[in-house]
Design a protein around this motif. Sequence first.
Motif, PDB file in Angstrom:
ATOM      1  N   LYS A  30      15.638  23.463  45.802  1.00 57.54           N
ATOM      2  CA  LYS A  30      16.723  23.858  44.924  1.00 57.54           C
ATOM      3  C   LYS A  30      17.903  24.304  45.779  1.00 57.54           C
ATOM      4  O   LYS A  30      17.758  25.168  46.633  1.00 57.54           O
ATOM      5  CB  LYS A  30      16.253  24.997  44.016  1.00 57.54           C
ATOM      6  N   LEU A  31      19.047  23.687  45.587  1.00 53.43           N
ATOM      7  CA  LEU A  31      20.250  24.046  46.326  1.00 53.43           C
ATOM      8  C   LEU A  31      20.722  25.410  45.846  1.00 53.43           C
ATOM      9  O   LEU A  31      20.926  25.621  44.654  1.00 53.43           O
ATOM     10  CB  LEU A  31      21.336  22.995  46.092  1.00 53.43           C
ATOM     11  N   SER A  32      20.891  26.354  46.791  1.00 52.44           N
ATOM     12  CA  SER A  32      21.298  27.698  46.383  1.00 52.44           C
ATOM     13  C   SER A  32      22.611  28.147  47.007  1.00 52.44           C
ATOM     14  O   SER A  32      23.231  29.083  46.518  1.00 52.44           O
ATOM     15  CB  SER A  32      20.197  28.707  46.735  1.00 52.44           C
ATOM     16  N   GLU A  33      23.036  27.486  48.095  1.00 43.75           N
ATOM     17  CA  GLU A  33      24.261  27.915  48.761  1.00 43.75           C
ATOM     18  C   GLU A  33      24.968  26.732  49.425  1.00 43.75           C
ATOM     19  O   GLU A  33      24.322  25.854  49.984  1.00 43.75           O
ATOM     20  CB  GLU A  33      23.934  28.958  49.828  1.00 43.75           C
ATOM     21  N   VAL A  34      26.299  26.747  49.349  1.00 43.19           N
ATOM     22  CA  VAL A  34      27.131  25.744  50.008  1.00 43.19           C
ATOM     23  C   VAL A  34      28.241  26.499  50.733  1.00 43.19           C
ATOM     24  O   VAL A  34      28.875  27.379  50.155  1.00 43.19           O
ATOM     25  CB  VAL A  34      27.753  24.754  48.991  1.00 43.19           C
ATOM     26  N   ILE A  35      28.459  26.151  52.003  1.00 42.57           N
ATOM     27  CA  ILE A  35      29.528  26.776  52.779  1.00 42.57           C
ATOM     28  C   ILE A  35      30.583  25.711  53.079  1.00 42.57           C
ATOM     29  O   ILE A  35      30.286  24.677  53.670  1.00 42.57           O
ATOM     30  CB  ILE A  35      28.995  27.395  54.085  1.00 42.57           C
ATOM     31  N   ILE A  36      31.815  25.990  52.651  1.00 43.30           N
ATOM     32  CA  ILE A  36      32.911  25.045  52.784  1.00 43.30           C
ATOM     33  C   ILE A  36      33.953  25.618  53.739  1.00 43.30           C
ATOM     34  O   ILE A  36      34.384  26.749  53.584  1.00 43.30           O
ATOM     35  CB  ILE A  36      33.579  24.775  51.418  1.00 43.30           C
ATOM     36  N   GLY A  37      34.355  24.818  54.710  1.00 44.47           N
ATOM     37  CA  GLY A  37      35.389  25.240  55.646  1.00 44.47           C
ATOM     38  C   GLY A  37      36.704  24.543  55.364  1.00 44.47           C
ATOM     39  O   GLY A  37      36.730  23.391  54.938  1.00 44.47           O
ATOM     40  N   THR A  38      37.786  25.264  55.591  1.00 42.71           N
ATOM     41  CA  THR A  38      39.111  24.686  55.413  1.00 42.71           C
ATOM     42  C   THR A  38      40.089  25.371  56.355  1.00 42.71           C
ATOM     43  O   THR A  38      39.758  26.370  56.985  1.00 42.71           O
ATOM     44  CB  THR A  38      39.586  24.776  53.953  1.00 42.71           C
ATOM     45  N   LEU A  39      41.273  24.833  56.435  1.00 43.02           N
ATOM     46  CA  LEU A  39      42.312  25.383  57.297  1.00 43.02           C
ATOM     47  C   LEU A  39      43.307  26.199  56.501  1.00 43.02           C
ATOM     48  O   LEU A  39      43.559  25.920  55.331  1.00 43.02           O
ATOM     49  CB  LEU A  39      43.064  24.260  58.011  1.00 43.02           C
ATOM     50  N   LYS A  40      43.891  27.207  57.162  1.00 43.56           N
ATOM     51  CA  LYS A  40      45.032  27.903  56.579  1.00 43.56           C
ATOM     52  C   LYS A  40      46.179  26.919  56.655  1.00 43.56           C
ATOM     53  O   LYS A  40      46.712  26.666  57.729  1.00 43.56           O
ATOM     54  CB  LYS A  40      45.386  29.146  57.399  1.00 43.56           C
ATOM     55  N   GLY A  41      46.509  26.313  55.569  1.00 34.12           N
ATOM     56  CA  GLY A  41      47.554  25.296  55.592  1.00 34.12           C
ATOM     57  C   GLY A  41      47.392  24.324  54.455  1.00 34.12           C
ATOM     58  O   GLY A  41      46.666  24.584  53.486  1.00 34.12           O
ATOM     59  N   PRO A  42      48.042  23.166  54.552  1.00 32.84           N
ATOM     60  CA  PRO A  42      48.055  22.200  53.464  1.00 32.84           C
ATOM     61  C   PRO A  42      46.677  21.767  52.985  1.00 32.84           C
ATOM     62  O   PRO A  42      46.451  21.634  51.788  1.00 32.84           O
ATOM     63  CB  PRO A  42      48.824  21.025  54.054  1.00 32.84           C
ATOM     64  N   SER A  43      45.742  21.531  53.906  1.00 36.09           N
ATOM     65  CA  SER A  43      44.420  21.083  53.454  1.00 36.09           C
ATOM     66  C   SER A  43      43.697  22.178  52.685  1.00 36.09           C
ATOM     67  O   SER A  43      42.891  21.902  51.808  1.00 36.09           O
ATOM     68  CB  SER A  43      43.573  20.594  54.633  1.00 36.09           C
ATOM     69  N   GLY A  44      43.990  23.433  53.010  1.00 39.01           N
ATOM     70  CA  GLY A  44      43.381  24.550  52.295  1.00 39.01           C
ATOM     71  C   GLY A  44      43.914  24.710  50.885  1.00 39.01           C
ATOM     72  O   GLY A  44      43.220  25.210  49.996  1.00 39.01           O
ATOM     73  N   VAL A  45      45.143  24.258  50.662  1.00 37.37           N
ATOM     74  CA  VAL A  45      45.748  24.369  49.331  1.00 37.37           C
ATOM     75  C   VAL A  45      44.920  23.608  48.298  1.00 37.37           C
ATOM     76  O   VAL A  45      44.779  24.040  47.158  1.00 37.37           O
ATOM     77  CB  VAL A  45      47.214  23.860  49.356  1.00 37.37           C
ATOM     78  N   SER A  46      44.325  22.499  48.714  1.00 40.44           N
ATOM     79  CA  SER A  46      43.540  21.697  47.775  1.00 40.44           C
ATOM     80  C   SER A  46      42.301  22.429  47.276  1.00 40.44           C
ATOM     81  O   SER A  46      41.722  22.041  46.264  1.00 40.44           O
ATOM     82  CB  SER A  46      43.135  20.371  48.424  1.00 40.44           C
ATOM     83  N   LEU A  47      41.895  23.496  47.957  1.00 40.81           N
ATOM     84  CA  LEU A  47      40.709  24.245  47.529  1.00 40.81           C
ATOM     85  C   LEU A  47      41.037  25.528  46.772  1.00 40.81           C
ATOM     86  O   LEU A  47      40.127  26.224  46.325  1.00 40.81           O
ATOM     87  CB  LEU A  47      39.851  24.606  48.753  1.00 40.81           C
ATOM     88  N   LEU A  48      42.311  25.869  46.624  1.00 42.50           N
ATOM     89  CA  LEU A  48      42.680  27.144  45.999  1.00 42.50           C
ATOM     90  C   LEU A  48      42.097  27.323  44.603  1.00 42.50           C
ATOM     91  O   LEU A  48      41.567  28.371  44.272  1.00 42.50           O
ATOM     92  CB  LEU A  48      44.198  27.307  45.955  1.00 42.50           C
ATOM     93  N   LYS A  49      42.209  26.309  43.776  1.00 35.99           N
ATOM     94  CA  LYS A  49      41.687  26.409  42.413  1.00 35.99           C
ATOM     95  C   LYS A  49      40.178  26.648  42.428  1.00 35.99           C
ATOM     96  O   LYS A  49      39.659  27.489  41.694  1.00 35.99           O
ATOM     97  CB  LYS A  49      42.031  25.136  41.623  1.00 35.99           C
ATOM     98  N   MET A  50      39.492  25.928  43.293  1.00 35.59           N
ATOM     99  CA  MET A  50      38.046  26.091  43.403  1.00 35.59           C
ATOM    100  C   MET A  50      37.702  27.501  43.895  1.00 35.59           C
ATOM    101  O   MET A  50      36.771  28.140  43.397  1.00 35.59           O
ATOM    102  CB  MET A  50      37.473  25.042  44.354  1.00 35.59           C
ATOM    103  N   MET A  51      38.472  28.008  44.864  1.00 36.08           N
ATOM    104  CA  MET A  51      38.230  29.350  45.395  1.00 36.08           C
ATOM    105  C   MET A  51      38.444  30.427  44.338  1.00 36.08           C
ATOM    106  O   MET A  51      37.792  31.467  44.369  1.00 36.08           O
ATOM    107  CB  MET A  51      39.146  29.620  46.595  1.00 36.08           C
ATOM    108  N   ASP A  52      39.391  30.175  43.440  1.00 34.55           N
ATOM    109  CA  ASP A  52      39.688  31.151  42.383  1.00 34.55           C
ATOM    110  C   ASP A  52      38.752  31.052  41.182  1.00 34.55           C
ATOM    111  O   ASP A  52      38.820  31.864  40.274  1.00 34.55           O
ATOM    112  CB  ASP A  52      41.131  30.983  41.896  1.00 34.55           C
TER     113      ASP A  52
END
Length: 198
Positions: A30-52
């Motif tokens: 059973k999958l219990s945890e996922v760790i996602i890495g991103t950069l402070k910058g444009p590529s990180g913006v694409s994850l903002l909604k998911m982070m919130d």
Amino acid sequence: MGRRGRALGLSILVVLALILGGCQVKSDEKLSEVIIGTLKGPSGVSLLKMMDTPQPLGAEIVVQYAVEAQPDILTTKLVSGELDFATIPTNTAAILKNKGSDYRIIAMNTWGVLYIVGTDTSIKTLSDLKGKSLSSVGQGTTPDLVLKDLVKKSGMDYKSEMVVDYSLPHQELAAALIAGKVDLAMLPEPFVTMVLMQ
């Protein structure tokens, strides 16, 4: 919903598909945890909604984020197995793939949003950069490769006819430009807008 809203929504769906599709879980695990890495910058913006979004992958899956200032730190964490997924520069992903990495390049995104900004009003074309000092991010990263290619096509020698400083990451470079500590910089969005608004 505007164009950016649709793009952000699509990015989130792609990220979710990548995470769920990229995780190799045995049928009895059973999958219990996922760790996602991103950069402070444009590529990180694409994850903002998911982070919130609380529990974006459901109540039983904990999502953690590692946000780094430099691509090399993020890449090291990805290769060492500290991350399950990462948004990294396209050229870095290609290098990992060509070195035989088990990771897959599933989605590539380019917004066409690199700009040279500054207070020097004499800069009208790329050839006007001759003899100038320009700050940019990440030597060898996508913005750097684009700059080198464009400068070469304008007839200049990148190494001898201009000086490029790579010492600051996106956010710090934008702040230095706003504070007047840097006169000329190549930045991607959303940092260009941030600088121009100041």
